[in-house]
Design an enzyme around this catalytic site. Sequence first.
Site, mmCIF file in Angstrom:
data_model
loop_
_atom_site.group_PDB
_atom_site.id
_atom_site.type_symbol
_atom_site.label_atom_id
_atom_site.label_comp_id
_atom_site.label_asym_id
_atom_site.label_seq_id
_atom_site.Cartn_x
_atom_site.Cartn_y
_atom_site.Cartn_z
ATOM 1 N N ASP A 295 79.689 -37.563 -25.979
ATOM 2 C CA ASP A 295 78.444 -37.691 -26.908
ATOM 3 C C ASP A 295 78.781 -39.360 -27.270
ATOM 4 O OD1 ASP A 295 77.314 -38.146 -29.606
ATOM 5 O OD2 ASP A 295 77.892 -36.541 -29.856
ATOM 6 N N HIS A 296 77.919 -40.136 -27.159
ATOM 7 C CA HIS A 296 78.270 -41.768 -26.883
ATOM 8 C C HIS A 296 78.175 -42.204 -28.596
ATOM 9 C CE1 HIS A 296 74.291 -41.668 -27.049
ATOM 10 N NE2 HIS A 296 74.053 -42.309 -27.244
ATOM 11 N N HIS B 292 74.607 -35.859 -32.069
ATOM 12 C CA HIS B 292 75.573 -36.976 -32.663
ATOM 13 C C HIS B 292 75.728 -36.318 -34.291
ATOM 14 C CE1 HIS B 292 74.634 -38.407 -28.642
ATOM 15 N NE2 HIS B 292 72.963 -37.900 -28.969
#
Length: 492
Positions: free
Chosen positions: A178-179, A241
């Site tokens: 999950d950047h 996110h």
Amino acid sequence: MATENKALITLFGATGDLAKRKLYTSLFKLYQKGYLADHFALLGTSRHEMSDEEFQEMVLDSIKDIPAKDGEAEEFSKHFFYCAHDVTKPEHYAKLRDRLAELDKQFGTEGNRLFYMSMAPQFFGTIAINIKKQGLLTDDGYNRLVIEKPFGRDFDSAKKLNDELSQTFEENQIFRIDHYLGKEMVQNIQALRFGNPVIEALWNNRYIDNIQVTLSEKLGVEERAGYYDHSGALRDMLQNHIMQVVAQLAMEEPVAFTDDDVRVEKIKALRSLRVYTPSQAAANFVRGQYGAEGSQPAYRNEDGVDPESGTETFVAAKLMFDNYRWSGVPFYVRTGKKLADKFTRIDVVFKKPLIDIFANPNSGNEQALHSNVLTIFVEPKSGFALQLNAKHVGQGYTTEPVDLKFLQSDSAKKESPEPYERLFHDALEGNHTNFASWAEIAYAWKFVDVIRNLWDIEKPQFPNYTPGSMGPAAASELLARDGRKWVYDLNK
Ligand SMILES: NC(=O)c1ccc[n+]([C@@H]2O[C@H](COP(=O)([O-])OP(=O)(O)OC[C@H]3O[C@@H](n4cnc5c(N)ncnc54)[C@H](OP(=O)(O)O)[C@@H]3O)[C@@H](O)[C@H]2O)c1
């Protein structure tokens, strides 16, 4: 002082957009810093036929804008190899197995294998199953799987995927990207909270009135229309996110700052998130879709989008945690495309004093004091600001809000690794802190599925917001009905 990681990386989707834009550049930066050196190699795969040399040229092209010493990029590219392969064909995996065995010996990677799936999600399960069946796992070092989003479309599909991955990999071998978790200021949430008693002491429902999380995008769907129209803001941004950011804001202090301890607390926080009934979900979620603006098309008229699409490009929601710390404190979240600006921020709004001694109703000043607000700027600027009340300079006695502010300098920002560089590094080190666990993902889907099921059957009145705004009016009403408003609001 960087420690070298010995690893053999197998990259599925080596000719894809993500690999070319983010993955090779991140690996090169790790190489420049010494986290990767002599003992690493990457075997890239996709269906496209290509020689090792052509693949190395492709990698060199991806990293060409990164400043480097003479010969450094070429040396780095010599660690890259290629094998044409269709992931759906079990018989193709034998070639990969043999190349991996050779490369392991050639580069002395000590049996450490990292499999990175940078491909469309429908292939994730198949690849994982074949990695085991066709003998790509090693018995000597570690076997790790790095997997891109999205992780399922709902709880059931996510569970099915997880069951498939679990046939090959244990939970502690899986690194779900999950950047957002790789962003500097998202990582800073825990330092800010648990490193500062002055903040943590107030981090509860006695002092906090509400928390707001905004992930705002200025662009529309661009070239991702085909994917996005089947996903929407709820799945694309909120389930992953936003939920990850919220979990960090809501969690209790971990016993120690280790990946296991942080995970336990994030899972505990998400367990106490109130899963709404359908009617509660309808009241606590808002969806939107952008209309046209000047020559810019409405979402429904974008290339690749169904002209009658009911996909939401905006979502806002009110989340409640049923636990001792957060009982009664709403977390308002929102995200959308074609909004006023591109930024991510968190606003923690503190309660006002019970009595406002500076108010002067005789002169029409019912309320002098503003709420204290702690704002965490995640991007594009990184830092935080604490809004306090202070005396206005001059005769008389009026108060005004002032900011105590810390913003990262441009040079510090330059030093700060890109999210993918950080996450690659953590996966190589076996550190799970900034990856999503299955339990977190499962709770997030269970929360989101209620509203998704409702929205899938109720036809929305779209479009309902103008590009350049902060979404539909209902997103402001969501707070207004609680007597609150968004801290970042264009209509003030
Ligand atoms: N791009 C981004 O900025 C971004 C951001 C966040 C997350 N992601 C995620 O990252 C993943 C990859 O995205 P992407 O944008 O890089 O996708 P992409 O550009 O479509 O690349 C897909 C890759 O998979 C290969 N491929 C497709 N079918 C294959 C098959 N049957 N066997 C072997 N290889 C096959 C393609 O090469 P061939 O067609 O030659 O086989 C290509 O290398 C996705 O999960 C996406 O959701 C991407």
